[in-house]
Design a protein around this motif. Structure first.
Motif: not given
Length: 947
Positions: A440-458
């Motif tokens: 579930e956590g990895l899915q949320e991190l994938e959502r974060a990257v999809a919303l902001d492709p430049k969010l390198r911390t995710a």
């Protein structure tokens, strides 16, 4: 928002005291200006006619014209009582209590009915904040109406609240309730009580009833706005303040409050309009200057904001909102200690206001004090249950304290409230992973990257999650997707290189890091990674050149300068490493790392006093909340013999790091050096409770038992520690030391030789030499030390030990010659100077004093150094100076018997035998030398007693 006492008065909803003078000079200036001209034009009117016209104009709402007519009436007849009474009430309506009181008291003198003047006069005192005078000198008069009596009781209640007498205030408002429970003023009073007790819901209900009863009751609208402001309902607060402004247009307080609400919503143009209005009518008031500072803060003009807010606080040190904004400004400017002071003051004065508490919690998170951050946030949990900023910060605080359940709850709610926030989904993902819900956590991190492709911390979080599970293939896939999505981001290449390195593919890793450094020459991670590969391949020179090239491009890069120092140290070039640390410190004088690292270097060279001066230099800034920096200071103080100072510092470190075994061990050393063996033992036991088998604490506790003659206990501690750390050379060395003291010295030599050959250190060299001495092989011990200093010419402690070995071998001339040679070669450690001075005490006391003076100049707070200096002064006949110096030594080290003996000798030489006897009486011999010390004390007493 309503203020607490010390800021704007907490129950005053009229014009703030800081605006009164401005109102008189500004608003009333507009009202009464031109009175002389009108008087001249219509001089035929009588004072009664002027009064009549004034009443008519007042009914129409034209206060300016009404005031002119009243002034004309009084110009015509200064004794017109009605005009005085009317003008006093007009002053009240614009918040000028001072002039209102003046006119109303003249009305009393002119025989206006006391009943007609009493309540207006009480209001005038209230407007002046003369609350005590109002309570003590203005009893409610008979003959007033029920409505007036009710209003007066509420006014008294508000005055008592302002004086901090809440119980008496409740009693007065209760009387008002009995008098007329449905009166608007009574409802307002109950609302004030509810607000100040923190019951916002009740306060809102009471104010709603008050304005329903009297829609023109401005104070009720203001209180309603304050409640809404605290509830973070700024739009509604603005509406309430606007109603208050419409009900009393000349009261600037409501403009000040409405401007603050606009600022909270970042509606800066509307805020500026209200600020301009306040500035026009009250340009010099602290309120106006505060609003300018608050606006500058919102516009990111931080330097300007700080200047304005500091000016406000100089004028009004207890202005809570100014303290809040100044604290937030300083926090953003990274002046954390000052920020904490102002934010704490604001939070104390505004306990219902979220902003100072939130800013303090943010500051505490930055300091690593998560428990304090949580405590600051919790009182607002109900009020901010749907505030994503509150929930995000509290969730982060929970996560950092490993409270994963509450963290998941808070951060999950943030992700729901802000579904388009990449940062929210990232934090929620991290919380889920910490809670063991990896997928579930990895899915949320994938959502974060999809919303902001430049969010390198995710991306980094995803890769780190796979790496912790040793899922190198999945980690590499995630890094490669990152690289494909962001082909210009060298950080993705660095991630690929790191994963390949962990997979054992060093050449592929080198290629990835090389490409990253070419694409982003200012990327230090790639340079450091390549340097690491160089070092591992045995090519330290290549690593050095690589980092030096980076520094040539970025000469002030702190991390690169520290890396260069580390490279030099790892190759044995400690002096070159120190030079790089000095460069780092020059470029970043307030950075703690280079100072702490350079201080460690100085301590190792026997220059502990210089290390302390380096760490205490005002240019270093304040690091009172930095446990690593404070620990470096304490270790330098321990090395300098300043055990008491070190203990104070380490107690502070322990409050910041209560679970650190290392800190508990160091604190034990400080207590032991101060003569407090019981606290030292307890601190070592604490260290071992935190970390069972801790090597340093176990060795130290074993030594304590050994000194006390408890060999079995000493060996038991070592046995337990060696079960945890069977390969520890430190523990093996301690076992060798025990063998030397209580067992077979030859076995001890064998044990220590094996450890020393495996891990040669100066401390082990000294232990091995002492073992040889106990085994009757002093020459071998001397050879160990001579060999060490030949290879390590800067090692001060070993030189000291060698000089003492020479003395024990009756080679004092060799000891003195060696120390002179070392000192003349540039190693002027105060401890070496001290030993040389002592060696020369008999053969050349004058030269010995010169060396002792040099040592004392460098280490004026080290008892052993100052003791030698005092004794040499005494030997050279400088008795008065010797008494002064040796007295200071006893103050620095009150438990030292030898220091007391030397001080007593100096006092006796000065003829102060009674003081000498008193000093000896306070001596407390202890340990293995106790009998010898008692004999020496008795011998000196007999010498003193001789005539």
């Amino acid at each position: 928002m309503l203020r607490k006492r010390g800021d704007e008065n907490p129950v005053r909803t009229g014009v703030p005291v800081t605006l009164r003078g401005a109102v008189r000079a500004g608003v009333l200036g507009l009202i009464i200006a031109g009175g002389g001209m009108l008087g001249g034009c219509e001089s035929e009117l009588t004072d009664a006619q002027y009064v009549a016209r004034a009443k008519e104009l007042a009914q129409k709402g034209d206060l300016r014209a009404s005031a002119i007519e009243l002034k004309n009436a009084l110009r015509s007849n200064p004794n017109n009582a009605e005009a005085r009474w009317l003008l006093g009430n007009l002053y009240l309506s614009v918040g000028d209590g001072v002039n209102a009181e003046k006119e109303l008291r003249r009305a009393i003198e002119l025989k206006v009915s006391p009943v007609a003047v009493a309540l207006p006069l009480a209001k005038a005192l209230f407007q002046q904040e003369a609350y005590r005078k109002l309570i003590d000198t203005m009893p409610i008069v008979d003959g007033i109406s029920r409505a007036e009596r009710t209003e007066w009781l509420v006014l008294r209640g508000r005055a008592l609240l302002s004086l901090g007498e809440a119980d008496k205030a409740r009693a007065e408002i209760a009387k008002a309730v009995s008098e007329d429970p449905g009166a608007a003023q009574t409802l307002l009073g109950q609302g004030l009580l509810a607000f100040l007790s923190g019951d916002l819901r009740a306060a809102k209900e009471w104010t709603a009833k008050a304005v329903a009863k009297d829609p023109g009751l401005a104070e009720a609208w203001t209180l309603n706005g304050d409640v809404l402001f605290v509830e973070n309902a700024q739009d509604e607060a603005i509406k309430a303040y606007t109603k208050a402004i419409e009900s009393r247009r000349l009261n600037l307080l409501d403009y000040v409050k409405r401007a603050q609400a606009y600022l909270e919503l970042n509606r800066l143009d509307e805020a500026k309009a209200d600020i301009d209005h306040v500035l026009k009518l009250s340009p010099r008031s602290p309120d106006a200057r505060f609003l300018q500072g608050a606006l500058a803060y919102r516009q990111d003009r931080l330097e300007e904001a700080q200047g304005a807010l500091e000016e406000v606080i100089r004028a009004r040190p207890d202005y809570a909102m100014a303290q809040m904004y100044l604290g937030m400004t300083l926090l953003r400017r990274d002046a954390r200690q000052q920020a904490e002071v102002y934010l704490s003051q604001a939070a104390a004065r505004l306990p219902n206001v979220f902003e100072p508490a939130f800013a303090l919690a943010t500051l505490y998170v930055g300091n690593g004090d998560f428990a304090k951050a949580e405590a600051r946030l919790q009182p607002f949990a109900a009020q901010r249950a749907n505030d994503p900023h509150f929930l995000a910060l509290r969730g982060d605080v929970y996560l950092r304290q490993n409270k994963v359940g509450p963290a998941v709850q808070d951060l999950g709610k943030v992700a729901t409230l802000q579904p388009q926030s990449a940062r929210a989904h990232q934090m929620y993902g991290l919380a889920l992973i910490a809670a063991g819900k990896r997928d579930e956590g990895l899915q949320e991190l994938e959502r974060a990257v999809a919303l902001d492709p430049k969010l390198r911390t995710a991306d980094v979080a995803m890769i780190s999650t796979h790496l912790r599970a040793k899922e190198y293939d999945k980690a590499l896939e995630a890094a490669q997707r990152w690289r494909q999505r962001e082909p210009g981001d060298a950080a993705a290449l660095n991630a690929i290189g790191r994963i390949q390195y962990l997979r054992g593919e060093q050449q592929a890793a080198r290629e990835a890091f090389t490409q990253a450094s070419q694409e982003a020459p200012d990327d230090l991670f790639a340079t450091r990674s390549l340097a690491m590969l160089d070092v591992q391949g045995g090519d330290i020179e290549a690593a050095r050149k690589r980092v030096e090239a980076f520094i040539a491009r970025e000469p002030d890069n702190l991390r690169a300068l520290l890396d260069m120092a580390g490279l030099e140290a790892s190759s044995g070039r400690v002096d070159a490493a120190a030079d790089w640390l000095r460069k780092a410190m020059a470029a970043h004088p307030q950075a703690p790392q280079p100072r702490a690292m350079l201080a460690t270097y100085l301590v190792e060279r026997g220059q502990a006093e210089q290390a302390i001066a380096l760490l205490k230099d005002p240019a270093a800034g304040n690091h009172d909340n930095d446990p690593a920096f404070l620990q470096s200071l304490a270790e330098a103080q321990l090395a300098a013999g300043q055990a008491a100072n070190a203990a104070v510092v380490l107690e502070r470190v322990q409050s910041l790091r209560p679970d650190s075994a290392r800190v508990a061990y160091l604190l034990a050393r400080a207590y032991a050096a101060s003569g407090d063996r019981e606290r030292a033992r307890a601190s070592l036991q604490r260290a071992l409770k935190i970390e069972p088998g801790n090597v340093l604490a176990s060795a130290a506790l074993s030594r304590m038992f050994a000194v006390d003659g408890k060999t079995a206990e000493a060996l038991a501690v070592l046995d337990e520690a060696q079960r945890v750390h069977p390969e520890s050379n430190e523990l093996q060395a301690q076992r060798g030391a025990l063998e030397a003291s209580f067992g077979d010295p030859k076995a001890a030599v064998a044990t220590l030789t094996k450890v020393f050959e495996s891990t040669p250190t100066p401390a082990l060299a000294i232990q091995l030499a002492r073992a040889h001495l106990r085994a009757g092989a002093m020459p071998q011990g001397i050879k160990v030390l001579e060999d060490w200093v030949a290879q390590h010419p800067g090692d001060t402690p070993v030189y000291r030990e060698l000089s003492e070995f020479y003395v024990a071998a009756n080679r004092e001339a060799d000891a003195a010659a060696m120390l002179k040679r070392v000192i003349d070669g540039g190693n002027d450690s105060p401890l070496l100077l001290n030993n040389l001075a002592w060696l020369l005490r008999k053969s050349d006391p004058k030269q010995g004093l010169a060396y002792a003076q040099r040592a004392a100049d460098q280490a004026p707070n080290v008892p052993v150094v100052m003791d030698t200096y005092g004794v040499l002064l005494l030997d050279n006949g400088e008795v008065e100076r010797a008494v002064k110096v040796l007295g200071e030594v006893v103050r620095l080290s009150p438990g030292s018997v030898s220091s007391r003996l030397n001080y007593a000798r100096a006092l006796a030489r000065q003829g102060e035998k009674a003081r000498a006897e008193s000093v000896l009486k306070a001596a407390r011999p202890s340990g293995p030398q106790a009998d010898a010390q008692r004999a020496e004390i008795e011998k000196l007493r007999q010498e003193i007693a001789r005539p």
